[in-house]
Design an enzyme around this catalytic site. Structure first.
Site, mmCIF file in Angstrom:
data_model
loop_
_atom_site.group_PDB
_atom_site.id
_atom_site.type_symbol
_atom_site.label_atom_id
_atom_site.label_comp_id
_atom_site.label_asym_id
_atom_site.label_seq_id
_atom_site.Cartn_x
_atom_site.Cartn_y
_atom_site.Cartn_z
ATOM 1 N N GLU A 56 30.877 93.546 -55.333
ATOM 2 C CA GLU A 56 29.799 94.513 -55.209
ATOM 3 C C GLU A 56 30.440 95.777 -54.629
ATOM 4 O O GLU A 56 31.161 95.690 -53.631
ATOM 5 C CB GLU A 56 28.715 94.006 -54.245
ATOM 6 C CG GLU A 56 27.573 95.007 -54.150
ATOM 7 C CD GLU A 56 26.563 94.696 -53.058
ATOM 8 O OE1 GLU A 56 26.854 93.861 -52.187
ATOM 9 O OE2 GLU A 56 25.478 95.316 -53.088
ATOM 10 N N ARG A 76 36.681 80.718 -48.631
ATOM 11 C CA ARG A 76 37.155 82.081 -48.431
ATOM 12 C C ARG A 76 38.253 82.100 -47.381
ATOM 13 O O ARG A 76 38.404 81.171 -46.587
ATOM 14 C CB ARG A 76 35.999 82.981 -48.018
ATOM 15 C CG ARG A 76 35.400 82.581 -46.683
ATOM 16 C CD ARG A 76 34.488 83.648 -46.059
ATOM 17 N NE ARG A 76 34.291 84.808 -46.856
ATOM 18 C CZ ARG A 76 33.086 85.247 -47.262
ATOM 19 N NH1 ARG A 76 32.012 84.582 -46.935
ATOM 20 N NH2 ARG A 76 32.986 86.334 -47.956
ATOM 21 N N LYS A 128 32.563 92.399 -44.503
ATOM 22 C CA LYS A 128 32.423 93.801 -44.876
ATOM 23 C C LYS A 128 31.586 94.559 -43.850
ATOM 24 O O LYS A 128 31.834 95.723 -43.575
ATOM 25 C CB LYS A 128 31.734 93.905 -46.244
ATOM 26 C CG LYS A 128 32.682 93.754 -47.425
ATOM 27 C CD LYS A 128 31.958 94.218 -48.678
ATOM 28 C CE LYS A 128 32.617 93.690 -49.936
ATOM 29 N NZ LYS A 128 31.830 94.015 -51.137
#
Length: 563
Positions: free
Chosen positions: A42, A267, A277
């Site tokens: 994104e 992850r 983020k």
RNA sequence: UGCCCUGUGGUGUAAUUGGCAACACGCCUGACUCUGGAUCAGGAAAGUCUAGGUUCGACCCCUAGCAGGGCAGCCA
């Protein structure tokens, strides 16, 4: 790469559970022998090293299986996404060497298709327009342990739903007034299946579609369709989407369209830094760092500016592997990856961070000798360069001790040491200022010990680096260290309080050998005995010569004295 | 107190799919060295979350626990 040496063949090929799935699929012909992966960021922030892991995984698979790899922006939320992020992401993915063959795709290009599919679902009676507000929807959803209850709007007629949905799209309603939901099961133990929202009304300008749309698809609704449209075979994502897979599958099955397989992996977590983020954005916004590409940031742009190489990122990805258990990777593995690459490729040079003057007793005032220095002992093809030796030199302050601990192999009063590519010198006199600080050393030198002549019979235990006082160039050098003082800052209550105050130490008057004067960004250097450095790209653009320390050399001496 | 996932040296991963736990990092020795780097040679370090079970044999299969992670955005 076609030079398969026997040793390389003997190396067991690195595999992981995802590749095993693919091997199996290839065997059964599940996807007609195709392999097609994608990286779907994104554009709401810069990419970090965790994304690099995903990119290496997805691209690596496509490459190794002669498949394809798409770069696709999952741009379904206009309120958080920006073109700046799109640009940075493209740059980062390219730099990582992931070849998407020009396929830069956007979810927003599929908006019409998604809308049409939604209409299909409405017609099948599998989706409805719901007038409940956000709070009510949450309430109706139930809890993790208690089932939800049906929305009073879930039994609207197809005709009514079609009309309402069309009017949502035309902009007749305000944000939040209505949503389109899938009709699944309000009592499902998997909360994601309790009539999930497919579309919400957002009157906002989208960075690509402008004001064409005021309804936007949610992730779950959009993602599978994106994968389906692009003919993805293996849709690889992180663990938190595991609970969403039933929904991913439900949508695609109901639509009756091409249906890729979603596979989840753990992850990356790295100690002494943060990876979310949101937190990275906060560091940037609160100016705790110099921007997304601050060399202390775990962002790809930050690591690049720090001097990390594509090769090192690739090595790192291979070292850490891929699995389903969440882990905390030691930053030492990352440092190993970059040292391994830089040791082979970085050009050696001499630089003195904290200069201490040395003058050679008996060395002729106006004489200069030119010495040959090896650019890279690991790579003969890197050649040699000339170093100018002279009477006045600077050595590293830390390479002299008046009162040394046991095992100190460097310069001490009355002791000898070799100057790299120069002579063996002996400290005869220590000059101090009025405050007792050592400001200069007067040393004798052994004319028989000139480097490379092989005439020296002496063996000294230490070799130190130096620069010529007359020719050295000044530079700023930035020494970076871990950003946080604790292993897992994200788990701390006030995570920002654990920032490492010494994560950046600026050395203003470092002295470099002259060859470094025209160093340019993009090349990596090893300042002998101190670490790997590169020219800071941003400062260089502004006309300054600034070096960033990528990583120190392994240092067994400071380890010894720390006991 | 629901559902899903995961537990192998300090760290990250392996284990030919049931055959006496391997690789890398890190750590410790020693050798070598005009970088206390690199390189080379060694070493310590888990008996695989626990308890049962199946089996000639279990990290792998079964059962029950325990621990960690994820999920109740109109974020992704």
């Amino acid at each position: 790469m076609n030079a398969n040496t026997p040793e390389e063949k003997a190396e067991p090929k690195k595999t992981n559970f995802i590749r095993e799935i693919i091997d199996e699929d290839l065997k059964t012909g599940k996807w007609d022998g195709r392999v097609h992966t994608r990286f779907p960021p994104e554009p709401n922030g810069y990419l970090h090293i965790g994304h690099a892991k995903s990119i290496m995984l997805n691209y690596g698979i496509a490459r190794d299986y002669n498949g394809k790899f798409n770069l696709r922006f999952d741009d379904t939320n206009p309120e958080k996404e920006e073109q700046e992020y799109v640009d940075s992401i493209i740059e980062d993915v390219k730099w990582l060497g992931a070849d998407f063959e020009g396929r830069i795709l956007f979810a927003s290009d599929y908006f019409q298709q998604m809308y049409d599919y939604a209409v299909d679902l409405i017609k099948k009676g599998k989706a409805y327009v719901c007038d409940l507000n956000a709070d009510q929807i949450r309430e109706y959803r139930g809890t993790l342990t208690a089932p939800g209850k049906e929305s009073p709007y879930s039994n609207r007629t197809v005709k009514e739903n079609l009309d309402l949905f069309n009017r949502m799209r035309k902009g007749e309603f305000a944000n939040g007034e209505k949503v389109l939901r899938a009709k699944i099961d309000m009592a499902s133990p998997n909360v994601n299946l309790r009539d999930p929202i497919m579309y919400r009304i957002v009157h906002a300008e989208h960075h690509r579609t402008g004001n064409d749309w005021c309804i936007y698809p949610t992730y779950d609704w959009a993602h599978g369709i994106e994968d389906s449209i692009e003919n993805i075979t293996h849709s690889i994502c992180t663990l938190e989407f595991e609970n969403h897979r039933p929904l991913y599958d439900w949508y695609l099955d109901e639509l009756g369209v091409y249906h890729p397989q979603q596979i989840e992996f753990a992850r990356l977590n790295l100690n002494y830094t943060v990876m979310s983020k949101r937190k990275l954005l906060q560091l940037v916004q609160e100016a705790k760092v110099d921007g997304w590409d601050d060399p202390r940031m775990p962002t790809i742009s930050g690591l690049r500016r720090r001097g990390y190489t594509t090769e090192a990122m690739k090595n790192f990805a291979e070292i850490i592997g891929v699995a389903k258990r969440d882990a905390m990777t030691d930053i030492a593995l990352l440092e190993y990856a970059i040292r391994e690459d830089l040791n082979k490729h970085a050009l050696r040079a001499m630089a003195v961070l904290k200069p201490l003057k040395v003058s050679l007793i008996g060395y002729p005032e106006d004489t200069e000798e030119v010495m040959d220095a090896v650019n890279n002992p690991e790579d003969a093809s890197a050649g040699t360069r000339k170093l100018v030796f002279g009477k006045e030199l600077y050595i590293e302050e830390t390479d002299f001790m008046e009162d040394p601990p046991k095992g100190f192999h460097r310069l001490v009063p009355g002791g000898e040491v070799r100057l790299r590519y120069g002579y063996i010198i002996k400290c005869e006199e220590v000059v101090k200022d009025s405050e007792g600080k050592v400001i200069e050393l007067k040393c004798s030198y052994d004319p028989e010990s000139r480097s490379g002549t092989g005439t020296s019979k002496k063996k000294v235990k230490g070799t130190i680096h130096w620069v010529n006082a007359k020719h050295a160039v000044k530079a700023e050098v930035r020494l970076y260290d871990r950003l946080f003082t604790v292993e897992d800052p994200a788990s701390e209550e006030n995570w920002l309080e654990n920032l490492n105050p010494d994560s950046l130490i600026t050395v203003n008057n470092a002295l470099l050998e002259p060859s470094l004067a025209d160093a340019k960004p993009g090349l990596n250097y090893q300042f002998e005995r101190t670490g790997y450095f590169c020219v800071d790209k941003k400062s260089f653009a502004a006309g300054n010569l600034v070096f960033n320390r990528t990583v120190t050399l392994k240092d067994s001496w400071t380890k010894i004295i720390k006991n």
